[in-house]
Structure formats: structure tokens, C-alpha cells
Design a protein around this motif. Structure first.
Motif, PDB file in Angstrom:
ATOM      1  N   PRO A 143      56.396  42.432  67.512  1.00  0.00           N
ATOM      2  CA  PRO A 143      55.301  41.611  67.420  1.00  0.00           C
ATOM      3  C   PRO A 143      53.937  42.585  67.782  1.00  0.00           C
ATOM      4  CG  PRO A 143      56.852  40.286  68.645  1.00  0.00           C
ATOM      5  CD  PRO A 143      57.540  41.445  68.354  1.00  0.00           C
ATOM      6  N   GLU A 144      54.176  43.314  68.802  1.00  0.00           N
ATOM      7  CA  GLU A 144      53.157  44.436  69.188  1.00  0.00           C
ATOM      8  C   GLU A 144      52.874  45.303  67.792  1.00  0.00           C
ATOM      9  OE1 GLU A 144      52.962  48.388  71.586  1.00  0.00           O
ATOM     10  OE2 GLU A 144      53.334  46.787  72.841  1.00  0.00           O
ATOM     11  N   GLU A 145      54.016  45.692  67.030  1.00  0.00           N
ATOM     12  CA  GLU A 145      53.536  46.494  65.950  1.00  0.00           C
ATOM     13  C   GLU A 145      53.040  45.743  64.564  1.00  0.00           C
ATOM     14  OE1 GLU A 145      57.321  49.896  66.029  1.00  0.00           O
ATOM     15  OE2 GLU A 145      57.656  47.713  65.360  1.00  0.00           O
ATOM     16  N   GLN A 146      53.150  44.429  64.705  1.00  0.00           N
ATOM     17  CA  GLN A 146      52.537  43.477  63.532  1.00  0.00           C
ATOM     18  C   GLN A 146      51.056  43.718  63.622  1.00  0.00           C
ATOM     19  OE1 GLN A 146      54.508  39.749  63.213  1.00  0.00           O
ATOM     20  NE2 GLN A 146      56.519  40.844  63.701  1.00  0.00           N
ATOM     21  N   GLY A 147      50.483  43.805  64.878  1.00  0.00           N
ATOM     22  CA  GLY A 147      48.954  43.891  65.118  1.00  0.00           C
ATOM     23  C   GLY A 147      48.329  45.180  64.589  1.00  0.00           C
ATOM     24  N   LYS A 148      49.061  46.036  64.507  1.00  0.00           N
ATOM     25  CA  LYS A 148      48.700  47.409  64.102  1.00  0.00           C
ATOM     26  C   LYS A 148      48.352  47.713  62.765  1.00  0.00           C
ATOM     27  CE  LYS A 148      50.630  49.444  68.378  1.00  0.00           C
ATOM     28  NZ  LYS A 148      51.593  50.247  68.978  1.00  0.00           N
ATOM     29  N   LYS A 149      47.626  48.779  62.463  1.00  0.00           N
ATOM     30  CA  LYS A 149      47.254  49.200  60.938  1.00  0.00           C
ATOM     31  C   LYS A 149      48.188  50.139  60.478  1.00  0.00           C
ATOM     32  CE  LYS A 149      42.062  48.125  60.780  1.00  0.00           C
ATOM     33  NZ  LYS A 149      41.041  48.637  60.400  1.00  0.00           N
ATOM     34  N   TYR A 150      48.493  50.069  59.099  1.00  0.00           N
ATOM     35  CA  TYR A 150      49.545  51.016  58.468  1.00  0.00           C
ATOM     36  C   TYR A 150      48.999  51.493  57.204  1.00  0.00           C
ATOM     37  CZ  TYR A 150      52.852  49.366  62.021  1.00  0.00           C
ATOM     38  OH  TYR A 150      53.466  49.069  63.267  1.00  0.00           O
ATOM     39  N   ARG A 151      49.448  52.353  56.521  1.00  0.00           N
ATOM     40  CA  ARG A 151      48.993  52.703  55.430  1.00  0.00           C
ATOM     41  C   ARG A 151      50.458  53.280  54.660  1.00  0.00           C
ATOM     42  NH1 ARG A 151      47.117  57.323  57.832  1.00  0.00           N
ATOM     43  NH2 ARG A 151      48.104  59.162  57.407  1.00  0.00           N
ATOM     44  N   LEU A 152      50.690  53.089  53.187  1.00  0.00           N
ATOM     45  CA  LEU A 152      51.780  53.570  52.668  1.00  0.00           C
ATOM     46  C   LEU A 152      51.570  55.099  52.376  1.00  0.00           C
ATOM     47  CD1 LEU A 152      52.849  51.057  50.106  1.00  0.00           C
ATOM     48  CD2 LEU A 152      54.056  51.661  52.072  1.00  0.00           C
ATOM     49  N   GLU A 153      52.583  55.900  52.508  1.00  0.00           N
ATOM     50  CA  GLU A 153      52.464  57.325  52.490  1.00  0.00           C
ATOM     51  C   GLU A 153      53.849  57.956  51.881  1.00  0.00           C
ATOM     52  OE1 GLU A 153      51.903  60.723  55.393  1.00  0.00           O
ATOM     53  OE2 GLU A 153      49.967  59.607  55.600  1.00  0.00           O
ATOM     54  N   MET A 154      53.784  58.712  50.909  1.00  0.00           N
ATOM     55  CA  MET A 154      54.873  59.155  50.229  1.00  0.00           C
ATOM     56  C   MET A 154      55.272  60.459  50.939  1.00  0.00           C
ATOM     57  SD  MET A 154      55.522  57.358  47.472  1.00  0.00           S
ATOM     58  CE  MET A 154      56.681  58.301  46.429  1.00  0.00           C
ATOM     59  N   ILE A 155      56.583  60.381  51.830  1.00  0.00           N
ATOM     60  CA  ILE A 155      57.202  61.485  52.724  1.00  0.00           C
ATOM     61  C   ILE A 155      58.575  61.726  52.261  1.00  0.00           C
ATOM     62  CG2 ILE A 155      57.760  61.730  55.147  1.00  0.00           C
ATOM     63  CD1 ILE A 155      55.622  59.835  55.981  1.00  0.00           C
ATOM     64  N   PRO A 156      59.182  62.939  52.187  1.00  0.00           N
ATOM     65  CA  PRO A 156      60.603  62.937  51.818  1.00  0.00           C
ATOM     66  C   PRO A 156      61.445  62.538  52.918  1.00  0.00           C
ATOM     67  CG  PRO A 156      59.142  65.090  51.797  1.00  0.00           C
ATOM     68  CD  PRO A 156      58.135  63.936  52.368  1.00  0.00           C
ATOM     69  N   TYR A 157      62.390  61.921  52.182  1.00  0.00           N
ATOM     70  CA  TYR A 157      63.546  61.013  52.999  1.00  0.00           C
ATOM     71  C   TYR A 157      64.194  62.369  53.874  1.00  0.00           C
ATOM     72  CZ  TYR A 157      67.552  58.207  54.160  1.00  0.00           C
ATOM     73  OH  TYR A 157      68.470  57.666  54.779  1.00  0.00           O
ATOM     74  N   GLU A 158      64.583  61.955  55.136  1.00  0.00           N
ATOM     75  CA  GLU A 158      65.279  63.082  56.079  1.00  0.00           C
ATOM     76  C   GLU A 158      66.613  62.146  56.620  1.00  0.00           C
ATOM     77  OE1 GLU A 158      62.836  64.469  58.872  1.00  0.00           O
ATOM     78  OE2 GLU A 158      61.296  65.470  57.712  1.00  0.00           O
TER      79      GLU A 158
END
Length: 158
Positions: A143-158
């Protein structure tokens, strides 16, 4: 979506050409499909497959490889049959990915949700959104994370 996942943001994707390329091949029957996969199952069969000349010139990049590289490529393709064969049941595809996914995806650029730091002095590029706007956010984010802002970024899978 296709424009978003292209590695070079300056590169424009021709959607009509992409659609035609994806839909240009006629469907294969299960028998044709099995015959192809069985013909590249091991090195001897892959060798025979190449000798038959079953490939046409539409595969320019493949045809330019030396003979050993062609055999290796066909064997690699055969190894990935559970993912690439359209007749393999989804349960088998999932099982294969669960077993080998980490190795197959290593280094591949993938979309990641990256939290935007609201206190940073630099502006972020790209569109941001709230965590609660992510589909199935209840199961992916607290629930805490749901209120934060995000963006999509292309990152190599590790």
C-alpha cells in the motif's frame, strides 16, 4: 507499445511493415511443424536439413554464416523449441521458462518500474505514474508503494 520498447528512442518504427512481417508467413500444420523441429533435433539431422536446402534466401543473415555457425544456430534453435514451437502447450512453455528463464533473459533489456525520487533536484524524463495505477498493483506493490511515483525504464535483466 512497440515504439516504447525499441532501444533507440530516435528510431521510428514502421508499424505497417512490422505488422506485415509478423503476419506474412502462412500457418503450419502440426505435422509440418513437427517435421521441422525433428529435422534439427541433433547435429546429424541439422546437417541433413542444411544439405536438403530447406531454407530459402529470405534468411539472408543466416545464409551468410559459415557452415559450423549454421549448425550451431540450428541446434540452439532446437534447444529453445519449448518456447518457440507454437504447438507446445502453455504449461510446458511456463515450466521451461521457470527452469531456464534466468539464464535466457540475462542481459536482455526489459521494462522495469523505477521509483521516481520526488526529492531529487533533477527532472525525470519520460512519463511518470502512481503505483496504484499499475494493473494488479495490489499484488505487486505494498500500500505504501502504491502511492509513490514510478516510470518505465529499459534495464538489462540480472
Amino acid at each position: 507499445y512497440i515504439n516504447h520498447v525499441v532501444m533507440d528512442p530516435e528510431e521510428e518504427v514502421d508499424l505497417v511493415e512490422t505488422r506485415e512481417a509478423l503476419l506474412s508467413e502462412p500457418p503450419t500444420t502440426k505435422e509440418q511443424n513437427d517435421a521441422f523441429w525433428n529435422s534439427i533435433r541433433d547435429e546429424t539431422q541439422a546437417e541433413a536439413f542444411l544439405m536438403e536446402g530447406a531454407l530459402d534466401n529470405k534468411n539472408e543473415a543466416f545464409m551468410q554464416l559459415n557452415h559450423d555457425a549454421k549448425i550451431e544456430t540450428l541446434l540452439d534453435l532446437s534447444t529453445l523449441r519449448p518456447l518457440l514451437d507454437e504447438y507446445v502447450p502453455m504449461a510446458q512453455k511456463k515450466a521451461f521458462l521457470l527452469q531456464h528463464g534466468d539464464k535466457l533473459l540475462e542481459g536482455v533489456s526489459m521494462e522495469h518500474l523505477v521509483q521516481v525520487d520526488n526529492t531529487a533536484s533533477t527532472t525525470t524524463t519520460g512519463r511518470t505514474f502512481l503505483g496504484k495505477d499499475v494493473a494488479q498493483a495490489e499484488s505487486l506493490l505494498t500500500p505504501e508503494e502504491q502511492g509513490k511515483k514510478y516510470r518505465l525504464e529499459m534495464i538489462p535483466y540480472e
